[in-house]
Scaffold this motif. Structure first.
Motif, PDB file in Angstrom:
ATOM      1  N   VAL A  28       0.842  -1.208   0.000  1.00 33.50           N
ATOM      2  CA  VAL A  28       0.000   0.000   0.000  1.00 33.50           C
ATOM      3  C   VAL A  28       0.873   1.252   0.000  1.00 33.50           C
ATOM      4  O   VAL A  28       0.579   2.222  -0.715  1.00 33.50           O
ATOM      5  N   ALA A  29       1.947   1.244   0.786  1.00 31.65           N
ATOM      6  CA  ALA A  29       2.853   2.390   0.832  1.00 31.65           C
ATOM      7  C   ALA A  29       3.480   2.650  -0.538  1.00 31.65           C
ATOM      8  O   ALA A  29       3.633   3.800  -0.964  1.00 31.65           O
ATOM      9  N   ILE A  30       3.852   1.586  -1.251  1.00 34.74           N
ATOM     10  CA  ILE A  30       4.425   1.739  -2.585  1.00 34.74           C
ATOM     11  C   ILE A  30       3.414   2.359  -3.533  1.00 34.74           C
ATOM     12  O   ILE A  30       3.727   3.279  -4.312  1.00 34.74           O
ATOM     13  N   LEU A  31       2.174   1.864  -3.492  1.00 31.09           N
ATOM     14  CA  LEU A  31       1.132   2.396  -4.372  1.00 31.09           C
ATOM     15  C   LEU A  31       0.879   3.873  -4.093  1.00 31.09           C
ATOM     16  O   LEU A  31       0.792   4.697  -5.028  1.00 31.09           O
ATOM     17  N   LEU A  32       0.749   4.223  -2.819  1.00 30.39           N
ATOM     18  CA  LEU A  32       0.476   5.619  -2.457  1.00 30.39           C
ATOM     19  C   LEU A  32       1.655   6.523  -2.826  1.00 30.39           C
ATOM     20  O   LEU A  32       1.459   7.633  -3.332  1.00 30.39           O
ATOM     21  N   THR A  33       2.867   6.041  -2.587  1.00 30.95           N
ATOM     22  CA  THR A  33       4.055   6.841  -2.896  1.00 30.95           C
ATOM     23  C   THR A  33       4.185   7.080  -4.393  1.00 30.95           C
ATOM     24  O   THR A  33       4.390   8.212  -4.847  1.00 30.95           O
ATOM     25  N   GLY A  34       4.090   6.001  -5.178  1.00 26.57           N
ATOM     26  CA  GLY A  34       4.225   6.144  -6.624  1.00 26.57           C
ATOM     27  C   GLY A  34       3.179   7.056  -7.224  1.00 26.57           C
ATOM     28  O   GLY A  34       3.480   7.913  -8.069  1.00 26.57           O
ATOM     29  N   ALA A  35       1.929   6.906  -6.779  1.00 27.75           N
ATOM     30  CA  ALA A  35       0.853   7.734  -7.321  1.00 27.75           C
ATOM     31  C   ALA A  35       1.020   9.195  -6.933  1.00 27.75           C
ATOM     32  O   ALA A  35       0.900  10.102  -7.774  1.00 27.75           O
ATOM     33  N   SER A  36       1.322   9.449  -5.665  1.00 28.19           N
ATOM     34  CA  SER A  36       1.371  10.836  -5.188  1.00 28.19           C
ATOM     35  C   SER A  36       2.570  11.591  -5.738  1.00 28.19           C
ATOM     36  O   SER A  36       2.475  12.769  -6.096  1.00 28.19           O
ATOM     37  N   ILE A  37       3.731  10.929  -5.843  1.00 26.35           N
ATOM     38  CA  ILE A  37       4.926  11.643  -6.283  1.00 26.35           C
ATOM     39  C   ILE A  37       4.868  11.953  -7.775  1.00 26.35           C
ATOM     40  O   ILE A  37       5.394  12.972  -8.236  1.00 26.35           O
ATOM     41  N   THR A  38       4.210  11.103  -8.559  1.00 31.45           N
ATOM     42  CA  THR A  38       4.055  11.411  -9.983  1.00 31.45           C
ATOM     43  C   THR A  38       3.053  12.535 -10.201  1.00 31.45           C
ATOM     44  O   THR A  38       3.235  13.372 -11.091  1.00 31.45           O
ATOM     45  N   VAL A  39       2.013  12.574  -9.400  1.00 34.16           N
ATOM     46  CA  VAL A  39       1.061  13.686  -9.488  1.00 34.16           C
ATOM     47  C   VAL A  39       1.741  14.995  -9.103  1.00 34.16           C
ATOM     48  O   VAL A  39       1.508  16.043  -9.716  1.00 34.16           O
ATOM     49  N   CYS A  40       2.622  14.934  -8.096  1.00 33.44           N
ATOM     50  CA  CYS A  40       3.410  16.130  -7.757  1.00 33.44           C
ATOM     51  C   CYS A  40       4.250  16.586  -8.947  1.00 33.44           C
ATOM     52  O   CYS A  40       4.408  17.787  -9.191  1.00 33.44           O
ATOM     53  N   GLY A  41       4.810  15.622  -9.675  1.00 34.00           N
ATOM     54  CA  GLY A  41       5.591  15.963 -10.850  1.00 34.00           C
ATOM     55  C   GLY A  41       4.755  16.685 -11.898  1.00 34.00           C
ATOM     56  O   GLY A  41       5.211  17.674 -12.496  1.00 34.00           O
ATOM     57  N   GLU A  68       1.221   5.254   7.705  1.00 30.69           N
ATOM     58  CA  GLU A  68      -0.139   5.800   7.611  1.00 30.69           C
ATOM     59  C   GLU A  68      -0.186   7.257   7.146  1.00 30.69           C
ATOM     60  O   GLU A  68      -1.198   7.705   6.611  1.00 30.69           O
ATOM     61  N   LEU A  69       0.900   8.020   7.342  1.00 28.40           N
ATOM     62  CA  LEU A  69       0.911   9.397   6.851  1.00 28.40           C
ATOM     63  C   LEU A  69       0.763   9.462   5.332  1.00 28.40           C
ATOM     64  O   LEU A  69       0.319  10.474   4.789  1.00 28.40           O
ATOM     65  N   LEU A  70       1.126   8.387   4.655  1.00 29.15           N
ATOM     66  CA  LEU A  70       1.012   8.370   3.198  1.00 29.15           C
ATOM     67  C   LEU A  70      -0.441   8.396   2.733  1.00 29.15           C
ATOM     68  O   LEU A  70      -0.707   8.745   1.584  1.00 29.15           O
ATOM     69  N   TRP A  71      -1.371   8.027   3.619  1.00 30.08           N
ATOM     70  CA  TRP A  71      -2.785   8.164   3.242  1.00 30.08           C
ATOM     71  C   TRP A  71      -3.144   9.632   3.032  1.00 30.08           C
ATOM     72  O   TRP A  71      -4.020   9.957   2.220  1.00 30.08           O
ATOM     73  N   ILE A  72      -2.479  10.524   3.772  1.00 29.56           N
ATOM     74  CA  ILE A  72      -2.695  11.963   3.551  1.00 29.56           C
ATOM     75  C   ILE A  72      -2.211  12.346   2.158  1.00 29.56           C
ATOM     76  O   ILE A  72      -2.864  13.116   1.439  1.00 29.56           O
ATOM     77  N   ALA A  73      -1.048  11.796   1.759  1.00 24.90           N
ATOM     78  CA  ALA A  73      -0.552  12.040   0.402  1.00 24.90           C
ATOM     79  C   ALA A  73      -1.542  11.528  -0.637  1.00 24.90           C
ATOM     80  O   ALA A  73      -1.775  12.175  -1.670  1.00 24.90           O
ATOM     81  N   GLY A  74      -2.131  10.360  -0.368  1.00 21.74           N
ATOM     82  CA  GLY A  74      -3.160   9.847  -1.268  1.00 21.74           C
ATOM     83  C   GLY A  74      -4.368  10.765  -1.338  1.00 21.74           C
ATOM     84  O   GLY A  74      -4.966  10.950  -2.409  1.00 21.74           O
ATOM     85  N   GLY A  75      -4.724  11.369  -0.199  1.00 22.38           N
ATOM     86  CA  GLY A  75      -5.827  12.329  -0.194  1.00 22.38           C
ATOM     87  C   GLY A  75      -5.530  13.546  -1.043  1.00 22.38           C
ATOM     88  O   GLY A  75      -6.401  14.058  -1.771  1.00 22.38           O
ATOM     89  N   PHE A  76      -4.290  14.041  -0.987  1.00 23.41           N
ATOM     90  CA  PHE A  76      -3.908  15.171  -1.827  1.00 23.41           C
ATOM     91  C   PHE A  76      -3.905  14.793  -3.307  1.00 23.41           C
ATOM     92  O   PHE A  76      -4.163  15.632  -4.178  1.00 23.41           O
ATOM     93  N   THR A  77      -3.614  13.534  -3.601  1.00 21.36           N
ATOM     94  CA  THR A  77      -3.680  13.066  -4.987  1.00 21.36           C
ATOM     95  C   THR A  77      -5.111  13.134  -5.508  1.00 21.36           C
ATOM     96  O   THR A  77      -5.371  13.599  -6.627  1.00 21.36           O
ATOM     97  N   LEU A  78      -6.068  12.689  -4.695  1.00 17.39           N
ATOM     98  CA  LEU A  78      -7.476  12.785  -5.080  1.00 17.39           C
ATOM     99  C   LEU A  78      -7.919  14.235  -5.200  1.00 17.39           C
ATOM    100  O   LEU A  78      -8.688  14.600  -6.096  1.00 17.39           O
ATOM    101  N   PHE A  79      -7.426  15.071  -4.302  1.00 16.77           N
ATOM    102  CA  PHE A  79      -7.742  16.498  -4.370  1.00 16.77           C
ATOM    103  C   PHE A  79      -7.218  17.111  -5.672  1.00 16.77           C
ATOM    104  O   PHE A  79      -7.886  17.948  -6.294  1.00 16.77           O
ATOM    105  N   SER A  80      -6.032  16.693  -6.088  1.00 14.95           N
ATOM    106  CA  SER A  80      -5.468  17.193  -7.345  1.00 14.95           C
ATOM    107  C   SER A  80      -6.358  16.824  -8.526  1.00 14.95           C
ATOM    108  O   SER A  80      -6.515  17.614  -9.464  1.00 14.95           O
ATOM    109  N   TYR A  81      -6.935  15.630  -8.478  1.00 10.50           N
ATOM    110  CA  TYR A  81      -7.850  15.237  -9.556  1.00 10.50           C
ATOM    111  C   TYR A  81      -9.107  16.089  -9.543  1.00 10.50           C
ATOM    112  O   TYR A  81      -9.654  16.433 -10.595  1.00 10.50           O
ATOM    113  N   ALA A  82      -9.565  16.459  -8.333  1.00 10.31           N
ATOM    114  CA  ALA A  82     -10.764  17.287  -8.219  1.00 10.31           C
ATOM    115  C   ALA A  82     -10.568  18.667  -8.835  1.00 10.31           C
ATOM    116  O   ALA A  82     -11.512  19.277  -9.346  1.00 10.31           O
ATOM    117  N   ILE A  83      -9.337  19.181  -8.799  1.00 11.36           N
ATOM    118  CA  ILE A  83      -9.059  20.512  -9.359  1.00 11.36           C
ATOM    119  C   ILE A  83      -8.243  20.396 -10.649  1.00 11.36           C
ATOM    120  O   ILE A  83      -7.521  21.332 -11.028  1.00 11.36           O
TER     121      ILE A  83
END
Length: 317
Positions: free
Chosen positions: A50-63, A180-195
């Motif tokens: 789960v940590a790998i999935l959240l990290t990969g998704a969030s860091i690419t969205v940051c890019g 578990e802090l990476l779930w916050i990163a996942g939340g920001f990823t979803l927020f990025s999709y919303a905007i």
């Protein structure tokens, strides 16, 4: 079609990740209700995947967000000084506030990342846009300076070993209660999709954004805050994963275009795929030892980065 391939790869690699490692976890053991196998799965393998999935998704969205803010395809948090600024924040906490909880460390790291990113945006404000390689070059120099500052203070305070841990993105230490802090990163990823639509307009530049009725400066601050917080969460939890936020968005944009509403799920998904693949490869190349996922993708990502640069140069010539 790209979505189907992405989903198949995610499911297949996630399944492989669950059962690769020194600990004996197999489908037969799980079906036999082996207590040790189930404990290993729930405490280590599942949180790691789960940590790998959240990290990969969030860091690419940051890019992607960084590339839109700077209007340059060759930037991401690790090439703009953002991750180095996060590490300075972590050093500040380690030196002066070592008793602070993990959330406090993340807050200081996020604040330093925010300041570092704003400084980078100010540096690139007057750079000529017709020279796209100049901005990442400035970013690498800027990040090198911040990294040198972090190394100096780490050396003076005997924290070089801690700094080396943050410099290398790896998931071997991820267990339940430590990711578990990476779930916050996942939340920001979803927020990025919303905007996503607003971010796409930001990528057109300040004048075009204002002419379309968008509050450009406000959206830039939203994007900067998203990148700073997400990057600091990743650095605090697993360390630095270089190039993944640069390579994946560029590869996806080649067959999906620049419509962020359509491409962002693919960017996040393939970011998770690349990170999963790098981690699995790192676990198998020198089994039972591990090579950090950041090292694996650092080599592959650097080669793809060079291909993107020289391929663009040939095309423009």
């Amino acid at each position: 079609m790209p979505y189907s391939i992405m989903i198949v790869l995610l499911l297949a690699l996630s399944g492989v990740s669950m059962f690769i490692g020194v600990g004996n976890v197999s489908i037969a053991n799980l079906l036999a209700f082996d207590d040790k196998a189930w404990e290993m799965l729930l405490v280590s393998r599942w949180p790691r995947t789960v940590a790998i999935l959240l990290t990969g998704a969030s860091i690419t969205v940051c890019g992607v967000i960084m590339q839109l803010l700077v209007r340059n395809r060759f930037v991401e948090p690790s090439t703009t000084g953002t991750t180095e600024a996060s590490m300075i924040g972590l050093l500040i906490v380690a030196i002066w506030f070592p008793e602070w909880p993990l959330f406090g460390k993340m807050s200081i790291a996020a604040l330093c990342a925010l300041i570092g990113l704003l400084a980078f945006l100010q540096l690139t404000r007057n750079l000529p846009r017709e020279q796209p390689l100049l901005i990442p070059l400035v970013g690498l120099i800027y990040g090198g300076i911040l990294g040198a500052v972090a190394t100096y203070f780490a050396f003076q305070t005997d924290l070089l070993q801690y700094l080396s841990i943050w410099l290398t993105g790896e998931f071997s230490g991820v267990i339940a209660g430590r990711y578990e802090l990476l779930w916050i990163a996942g939340g920001f990823t979803l927020f990025s999709y919303a905007i996503a639509d607003q971010l796409t307009i930001v990528g057109l530049g300040e004048r075009a954004s204002q002419s379309l009725g968008l509050n450009y400066r406000f959206m830039v601050m939203i994007g900067v805050a998203t990148v700073a917080i997400t990057s600091s969460l990743v650095v605090v939890t697993v360390g630095v994963l270089p190039f993944i936020g640069l390579v994946v968005p560029n590869l996806v944009s080649r067959f999906m275009g620049d419509n962020l509403r359509e491409s962002l799920p693919l960017v996040a998904g393939y970011g998770a795929v690349f990170t999963l693949f790098s981690d699995i490869l790192g676990r198998t190349l020198r089994y039972p030892y591990e090579i950090p996922a950041g090292t694996i993708f650092g080599v592959v990502g650097a080669l793809i980065f060079l291909w993107l640069i020289f391929g663009r140069k040939r095309y423009e010539g």
